[in-house]
Design an enzyme around this catalytic site. Structure first.
Site, PDB file in Angstrom:
ATOM      1  N   SER A   1       5.951  -1.907  -2.192  1.00  0.00           N
ATOM      2  CA  SER A   1       5.918  -2.884  -3.306  1.00  0.00           C
ATOM      3  C   SER A   1       4.913  -2.451  -4.376  1.00  0.00           C
ATOM      4  O   SER A   1       3.890  -3.102  -4.553  1.00  0.00           O
ATOM      5  CB  SER A   1       5.649  -4.306  -2.791  1.00  0.00           C
ATOM      6  OG  SER A   1       4.656  -4.382  -1.805  1.00  0.00           O
TER       7      SER A   1
ATOM      8  N   GLY B   1       0.840  -1.203   0.000  1.00  0.00           N
ATOM      9  CA  GLY B   1       0.000   0.000   0.000  1.00  0.00           C
ATOM     10  C   GLY B   1       0.868   1.242   0.000  1.00  0.00           C
ATOM     11  O   GLY B   1       2.098   1.164   0.154  1.00  0.00           O
ATOM     12  N   LEU B   2       0.203   2.357  -0.135  1.00  0.00           N
ATOM     13  CA  LEU B   2       0.905   3.650  -0.189  1.00  0.00           C
ATOM     14  C   LEU B   2       1.631   3.945   1.121  1.00  0.00           C
ATOM     15  O   LEU B   2       1.283   3.388   2.170  1.00  0.00           O
ATOM     16  CB  LEU B   2      -0.108   4.773  -0.438  1.00  0.00           C
ATOM     17  CG  LEU B   2      -0.815   4.777  -1.798  1.00  0.00           C
ATOM     18  CD1 LEU B   2      -1.967   5.777  -1.785  1.00  0.00           C
ATOM     19  CD2 LEU B   2       0.176   5.098  -2.909  1.00  0.00           C
TER      20      LEU B   2
HETATM   21  N1  LIG Z   1      10.562   8.187  -3.192  1.00  0.00           N
HETATM   22  C1  LIG Z   1       9.968   7.480  -2.216  1.00  0.00           C
HETATM   23  N2  LIG Z   1       8.824   6.801  -2.485  1.00  0.00           N
HETATM   24  C2  LIG Z   1       8.244   6.073  -1.508  1.00  0.00           C
HETATM   25  N3  LIG Z   1       8.705   5.980  -0.231  1.00  0.00           N
HETATM   26  C3  LIG Z   1       9.847   6.636   0.078  1.00  0.00           C
HETATM   27  C4  LIG Z   1      10.509   7.412  -0.895  1.00  0.00           C
HETATM   28  N4  LIG Z   1      11.615   7.964  -0.301  1.00  0.00           N
HETATM   29  C5  LIG Z   1      11.638   7.546   0.962  1.00  0.00           C
HETATM   30  N5  LIG Z   1      10.576   6.740   1.207  1.00  0.00           N
HETATM   31  C6  LIG Z   1      10.388   6.056   2.490  1.00  0.00           C
HETATM   32  O1  LIG Z   1      10.735   4.698   2.225  1.00  0.00           O
HETATM   33  C7  LIG Z   1       9.677   3.825   2.579  1.00  0.00           C
HETATM   34  C8  LIG Z   1       9.310   2.905   1.404  1.00  0.00           C
HETATM   35  O2  LIG Z   1      10.268   1.910   1.253  1.00  0.00           O
HETATM   36  P1  LIG Z   1       9.869   0.530   0.590  1.00  0.00           P
HETATM   37  O3  LIG Z   1      11.074  -0.304   0.648  1.00  0.00           O
HETATM   38  O4  LIG Z   1       8.633   0.015   1.231  1.00  0.00           O
HETATM   39  O5  LIG Z   1       9.538   0.999  -0.910  1.00  0.00           O
HETATM   40  S1  LIG Z   1       9.392   0.093  -2.223  1.00  0.00           S
HETATM   41  O6  LIG Z   1       8.607  -1.105  -1.861  1.00  0.00           O
HETATM   42  O7  LIG Z   1      10.728  -0.287  -2.682  1.00  0.00           O
HETATM   43  O8  LIG Z   1       8.702   0.951  -3.203  1.00  0.00           O
HETATM   44  C9  LIG Z   1       8.463   4.664   2.894  1.00  0.00           C
HETATM   45  O9  LIG Z   1       7.981   4.094   4.079  1.00  0.00           O
HETATM   46  P2  LIG Z   1       6.432   3.851   4.383  1.00  0.00           P
HETATM   47  O10 LIG Z   1       5.904   5.232   4.638  1.00  0.00           O
HETATM   48  O11 LIG Z   1       6.456   3.008   5.611  1.00  0.00           O
HETATM   49  O12 LIG Z   1       5.776   3.171   3.229  1.00  0.00           O
HETATM   50  C10 LIG Z   1       9.000   6.068   3.062  1.00  0.00           C
HETATM   51  O13 LIG Z   1       9.153   6.351   4.431  1.00  0.00           O
HETATM   52  N1  LIG Z   2      -7.012   1.947  10.205  1.00  0.00           N
HETATM   53  C1  LIG Z   2      -5.713   2.264  10.332  1.00  0.00           C
HETATM   54  N2  LIG Z   2      -4.785   1.339  10.099  1.00  0.00           N
HETATM   55  C2  LIG Z   2      -3.464   1.648  10.184  1.00  0.00           C
HETATM   56  N3  LIG Z   2      -2.987   2.871  10.508  1.00  0.00           N
HETATM   57  C3  LIG Z   2      -3.889   3.836  10.766  1.00  0.00           C
HETATM   58  C4  LIG Z   2      -5.289   3.579  10.687  1.00  0.00           C
HETATM   59  N4  LIG Z   2      -5.939   4.729  10.980  1.00  0.00           N
HETATM   60  C5  LIG Z   2      -4.987   5.634  11.236  1.00  0.00           C
HETATM   61  N5  LIG Z   2      -3.749   5.121  11.136  1.00  0.00           N
HETATM   62  C6  LIG Z   2      -2.497   5.881  11.323  1.00  0.00           C
HETATM   63  O1  LIG Z   2      -1.885   6.033  10.044  1.00  0.00           O
HETATM   64  C7  LIG Z   2      -0.468   6.009  10.149  1.00  0.00           C
HETATM   65  C8  LIG Z   2       0.057   4.907   9.258  1.00  0.00           C
HETATM   66  O2  LIG Z   2       1.464   4.890   9.301  1.00  0.00           O
HETATM   67  P1  LIG Z   2       2.317   3.604   8.973  1.00  0.00           P
HETATM   68  O3  LIG Z   2       1.766   2.408   9.670  1.00  0.00           O
HETATM   69  O4  LIG Z   2       3.744   3.968   9.209  1.00  0.00           O
HETATM   70  O5  LIG Z   2       2.023   3.435   7.412  1.00  0.00           O
HETATM   71  P2  LIG Z   2       2.950   2.814   6.271  1.00  0.00           P
HETATM   72  O6  LIG Z   2       3.816   1.760   6.926  1.00  0.00           O
HETATM   73  O7  LIG Z   2       1.998   2.240   5.278  1.00  0.00           O
HETATM   74  O8  LIG Z   2       3.750   3.966   5.741  1.00  0.00           O
HETATM   75  C9  LIG Z   2      -0.135   5.784  11.619  1.00  0.00           C
HETATM   76  O9  LIG Z   2       0.118   7.037  12.211  1.00  0.00           O
HETATM   77  C10 LIG Z   2      -1.438   5.172  12.170  1.00  0.00           C
HETATM   78  O10 LIG Z   2      -1.637   5.456  13.534  1.00  0.00           O
END
Ligand SMILES: Nc1ncnc2c1ncn2[C@@H]1O[C@H](COP(=O)(O)OS(=O)(=O)O)[C@@H](OP(=O)(O)O)[C@H]1O
Ligand SMILES: Nc1ncnc2c1ncn2[C@@H]1O[C@H](COP(=O)(O)OP(=O)(O)O)[C@@H](O)[C@H]1O
Length: 195
Positions: free
Chosen positions: A106, A32-33
């Protein structure tokens, strides 16, 4: 691969490990995003597994990029390599009899399909953490969307890099509304047939 590298059969089989653990090993592949809730939910379900006596572990994008994958950035090629390595590591965890939750954006369907193909049927459970981009952007827990909108991050997923949603995930969790606790309960209920 070098033609002189020969596979060595493992003495303890995955089936023996699973018998000892009392449960199967499998992958929960969260996708997911950024900000959709992957890490929150993967860690919450891991907590549930741990407290109920299951062997489990979380592989998290941010954390793995601190070590194993610290050489990789966010170009399509690097993301592909990131997911290839995680697919392989997740496979090893499953062979070790563990329930491994992976929390990586991913973004590409083809990379997720390759990770799935490493596992036997039923051992790869794709969990689509389905949250609208606007909500992720409002949450912006690390301030990265703000930076991306300001042009400070060149290829940020959802803003100026693609995210391909899964077409047939085993589980979809809507995380734009409700609480994480409700999502975890829903996930655990759906996993009952696998446990
Ligand atoms: N350009 C860019 N795009 C997306 N995300 C970014 C980028 N730069 C840094 N980050 C940080 O890196 C986390 C994503 O890493 P991933 O290894 O999950 O990415 S991927 O699966 O290879 O696309 C992602 O973490 P999550 O927020 O937990 O998803 C971001 O914190
Ligand atoms: N239903 C929910 N499920 C998961 N996280 C949630 C939800 N509602 C609110 N949140 C908040 O959204 C944020 C998600 O962050 P995180 O888990 O780091 O996301 P990701 O790993 O996809 O980047 C956290 O601050 C979490 O507390």
């Amino acid at each position: 691969m070098d033609a002189n590298i020969v596979w060595h059969e493992e003495a303890v089989t995955a089936a023996e490990r699973e018998q000892q653990n009392g449960h199967p090993g499998f992958v929960l592949w969260f996708t997911g995003l950024s900000g959709s809730g992957k890490s929150t939910l993967a860690n919450a379900v891991d907590r549930y597994f741990h407290e109920h006596g299951y062997q489990s572990y979380v592989l998290d994008g941010d954390n793995v990029r601190h070590g194993l994958n610290q050489d990789l950035g966010f170009s399509p090629e690097d993301r592909e390599e990131n997911i290839r390595r995680i697919g392989e590591v997740a496979h090893l965890f499953v062979k070790a009899g563990t329930i491994v939750s992976t929390a990586f954006i991913s973004p590409y369907e083809s990379d997720r399909a390759k990770a799935r193909a490493l596992l036997p049927e039923g051992r790869f459970i794709e969990v689509f953490v389905d949250c609208p981009l606007e909500t992720c952007e409002e949450r912006d827990p690390k301030g990265l969307y703000k930076k991306a909108r300001a042009g400070e991050i060149p290829s940020f997923t959802g803003i100026n890099a693609p995210y391909e949603p899964p077409r047939q995930p085993e589980v979809t969790l809507k995380t734009g509304e409700g609480t994480g606790e409700e999502n975890v309960k829903e996930l655990v209920d759906k996993l009952t047939p696998f446990l």
